[in-house]
Each structure stands twice: as C-alpha cells, then as structure tokens.
Design a protein around this motif. Structure first.
Motif, PDB file in Angstrom:
ATOM      1  N   VAL A 128       1.142  -2.287  -6.123  1.00 47.98           N
ATOM      2  CA  VAL A 128       1.467  -1.215  -7.068  1.00 47.98           C
ATOM      3  C   VAL A 128       2.912  -0.769  -6.875  1.00 47.98           C
ATOM      4  O   VAL A 128       3.664  -0.604  -7.847  1.00 47.98           O
ATOM      5  N   ILE A 129       3.320  -0.602  -5.628  1.00 41.73           N
ATOM      6  CA  ILE A 129       4.694  -0.181  -5.326  1.00 41.73           C
ATOM      7  C   ILE A 129       5.690  -1.234  -5.802  1.00 41.73           C
ATOM      8  O   ILE A 129       6.760  -0.902  -6.326  1.00 41.73           O
ATOM      9  N   GLU A 130       5.344  -2.507  -5.663  1.00 39.79           N
ATOM     10  CA  GLU A 130       6.238  -3.568  -6.121  1.00 39.79           C
ATOM     11  C   GLU A 130       6.430  -3.505  -7.637  1.00 39.79           C
ATOM     12  O   GLU A 130       7.536  -3.752  -8.136  1.00 39.79           O
ATOM     13  N   HIS A 131       5.392  -3.188  -8.369  1.00 42.04           N
ATOM     14  CA  HIS A 131       5.531  -3.038  -9.816  1.00 42.04           C
ATOM     15  C   HIS A 131       6.396  -1.821 -10.158  1.00 42.04           C
ATOM     16  O   HIS A 131       7.188  -1.864 -11.105  1.00 42.04           O
ATOM     17  N   LEU A 161       9.019   6.698  -2.206  1.00 41.17           N
ATOM     18  CA  LEU A 161       7.964   5.692  -2.357  1.00 41.17           C
ATOM     19  C   LEU A 161       8.546   4.282  -2.425  1.00 41.17           C
ATOM     20  O   LEU A 161       7.966   3.330  -1.886  1.00 41.17           O
ATOM     21  N   LEU A 162       9.700   4.162  -3.066  1.00 42.01           N
ATOM     22  CA  LEU A 162      10.316   2.846  -3.231  1.00 42.01           C
ATOM     23  C   LEU A 162      10.972   2.340  -1.955  1.00 42.01           C
ATOM     24  O   LEU A 162      11.356   1.174  -1.883  1.00 42.01           O
ATOM     25  N   PRO A 206      21.150   7.578 -10.862  1.00 45.70           N
ATOM     26  CA  PRO A 206      20.286   7.201  -9.734  1.00 45.70           C
ATOM     27  C   PRO A 206      19.234   8.263  -9.479  1.00 45.70           C
ATOM     28  O   PRO A 206      19.444   9.454  -9.792  1.00 45.70           O
ATOM     29  N   LEU A 207      18.112   7.843  -8.914  1.00 41.68           N
ATOM     30  CA  LEU A 207      17.055   8.799  -8.597  1.00 41.68           C
ATOM     31  C   LEU A 207      17.578   9.875  -7.657  1.00 41.68           C
ATOM     32  O   LEU A 207      17.411  11.076  -7.915  1.00 41.68           O
ATOM     33  N   LEU A 218       0.669   1.042   7.428  1.00 37.30           N
ATOM     34  CA  LEU A 218       0.620   2.131   6.460  1.00 37.30           C
ATOM     35  C   LEU A 218       1.967   2.839   6.378  1.00 37.30           C
ATOM     36  O   LEU A 218       2.648   3.026   7.400  1.00 37.30           O
ATOM     37  N   SER A 219       2.325   3.236   5.189  1.00 41.37           N
ATOM     38  CA  SER A 219       3.488   4.090   4.989  1.00 41.37           C
ATOM     39  C   SER A 219       2.998   5.434   4.471  1.00 41.37           C
ATOM     40  O   SER A 219       2.257   5.494   3.485  1.00 41.37           O
ATOM     41  N   ILE A 220       3.394   6.495   5.132  1.00 43.43           N
ATOM     42  CA  ILE A 220       3.084   7.850   4.699  1.00 43.43           C
ATOM     43  C   ILE A 220       4.381   8.468   4.186  1.00 43.43           C
ATOM     44  O   ILE A 220       5.389   8.475   4.898  1.00 43.43           O
TER      45      ILE A 220
END
Length: 326
Positions: free
Chosen positions: A164-167, A82-83, A299-300, A4-6
């Motif tokens: 979902v994260i990959e998309h 998230l990315l 950039p973000l 899991l990633s939080i």
C-alpha cells in the motif's frame, strides 16, 4: 523477520512523546520475532518536543526523527513520514495517546491474516459528545456524496502493508487526503472498533479551521456531487422564481387596485437568493483552491534534520548505540 514501522506525527507533544515511545516499545516487545522503527516527525513544535525526541533517539536507535523547517500542516507532514518508512507494515499512530498503542497487537494479528489494510474505527469517544456527533454527521455526509466508499470514524489510525505504501509513493499529490486515498486504492480492510480515550496532557492542535480543512479536502478530493447539486438547485430556484413572478403578475393584472406586492417578499427573496449564491460561490472557490494546490506541486515538507535514519536495520533491535544525524 518482519519489520514494523510506527509513524507518530507530533506538534507540541512534549508531555506525551516519551509516553507514546514507551508504550509502543512495550507492545513491540510482546510481538516475538519482530523488529521495528519508530519514526517521529515534528512539525516545528513551539514547545520542547524536538528536545524530547532528540533524547529518545540518543538512547534508542529504533527511534528515528524528522524535524521540519516549519509547520507544514496536519495533512502533509504525517503523509511525508509514511513515505519515509522501510517496514513490511506501517502503523500510523497519533502523538497524543488518543490512538491506543496497545491496538498495534490487534492490527498485526489481522495483518498476519493477509489483510493489507487494518483500520481502527471509533465507535465511542470520551471527547465532547457534541464534537463526536458533528464528526459523525460529517462522515455520514461524505459517505453519501463520495465517489468511493470511505470508512466512517477512521482518522487514519491503522496498519498499512508495504504494498500500500509503495502505491502511495507512486502518487504525486502535494496535498493528499490520506483516508480517501486508502479507499481509492481499493484493498479490502479489516476494521477494529475502539473507544477513543480523552487526551491526557496538553492541548490539541486541532481547531475549527483544521477540522474544516480536512472536511473540505475530503469533499473536493472525492466528490463532484456538491457542484452538481449547485447546478440543479440553481435551475430549480430559477424555475421557482419564474413561476412566482408570473403568479404575482397575474394577481396584479386581475386585482390591479387591491393587490400590493409590499417590500417584505422582495427583501426576503433578495437575501435568500444572495445567500444561496454566496454559499455556492464559496464551494466553487474550494474546488478552485484544490486545483490550484495540485498545480503548484510544492513539496510535502522540507526537512531541517533527520536523526538515526542511517542506522543499519540489524541495529534497530538494540537500545544501545549512538544516534547519528544525516
């Protein structure tokens, strides 16, 4: 072994960061067989948040920290974090404890039922009743004008499968409306209701401008309805103006000596049409600003430092180890 990633975005959360860490750690300990990483991204806090995060990362290699070079805003910073995740599923959790960490168990249970998206939905809140009502009105409005069905009373708090994260990684959006993107991708989501607690410590970084920014981003990103309403309303008002002017002309011709127009209708009409024009000019400006932001492709965020991102996954289950910075 599921990982899991939080993700916890922070801005001036010195008083809450450690409590969030401890509660998340306790929840993960109750999920047998899971490993995890807890990514904190600090948006150039002006208090001691960065110091607290460094201390957490030094004693627990499950904690990963991103420190931004400046405050990149409440839209871009969480999305960037998230990315950067590596988990089989990712949980987005606010740093002010208004997103209950204990709900991670419920999210994981639904995820194990093969839901790719699990969302926390606020059915009640201990915040100001007026603010909760205003938020509800906004969600109702955007739900009706949006091109896709958006989830009402969801702040982004939830669990997202790795697919979902990959998309999201494939998208090239410099100013993303995260909640809208999740709806755009189209996966069926499980929704878990909760009562949002009052903020325990510190002062919220959200103000009128940040809330307005989110609202306008949601509208300009996912709806053409306001622009079309402006066109239709403009046409309707022009017809109304023409009919009114013809009515005054006929009345003046029939009652030339008795009929007087007066200043009141002229002044009221002038201010009314002027205010309508200014409103829709501002709305059009929001759409232009949105397009301008997309064209810039900035950039973000720009990272100042990363901590513990080079720790091998096998070590993430242990609280021992020396934190290292990239």
């Amino acid at each position: 072994m599921p990982h899991l990633s939080i993700v916890t975005p922070c801005y001036n959360e010195e008083k809450n960061a450690e409590d969030v860490y401890l509660q998340v750690k306790e929840v993960i300990a109750s999920l047998p067989g899971f490993t995890y990483e807890h990514i904190f991204i600090d948006n150039k806090s002006t208090d001691g948040t960065a110091k607290v995060l460094r201390q957490l990362a030094a004693r627990d290699t499950n904690v990963k920290v991103i420190l931004n070079t400046r405050n990149f805003g409440h839209i871009r910073s969480p999305y960037h974090a998230l990315l950067q995740t590596s988990g089989d599923a990712v949980v987005l959790l606010a740093g002010d404890l208004q997103d209950p960490p204990g709900m991670i168990r419920d999210f994981v249970a639904k995820w194990q039922e093969d839901y790719k998206v699990v969302l926390g939905v606020k059915t009640e809140s201990e915040e100001s009743p007026l603010m909760f009502a205003i938020r509800g009105a906004y969600y109702n409005f955007i739900g009706k004008v949006s091109d896709v069905k958006l989830v009402k009373n969801n702040t982004g708090f939830g669990l997202y499968d790795r697919v979902v994260i990959e998309h999201l990684r494939k998208l090239d959006d410099p100013y993303p409306y995260f909640r809208g993107l999740i709806s755009e991708l189209g996966w069926e989501s499980a929704k878990i209701p909760y009562k949002q607690p009052r903020r325990r410590r510190g002062i919220s970084a959200n103000n009128f401008y940040t809330l307005y920014d989110i609202a306008m981003l949601g509208i300009t990103s996912h709806s053409k309805v306001p622009l079309r309403l402006a066109t239709m309303l403009g046409f309707a008002l022009s017809v109304l103006s023409f009919l009114t002017s013809m009515g005054y002309l006929v009345a003046k011709l029939l009652f030339w000596d008795k009929f007087e127009l007066g200043l009141a209708p002229l002044i009221i009409g002038l201010f009314f049409f002027g205010s309508v024009q200014l409103f829709f000019m501002g709305l059009l400006g929001e759409y232009i600003a949105f397009i301008y932001t997309q064209i810039l492709k900035r950039p973000l965020v720009v990272e100042q430092e990363r901590i513990n991102f080079d720790v091998p996954p096998a070590r993430m289950r242990s609280d021992s180890g020396i934190a290292r910075a990239n």
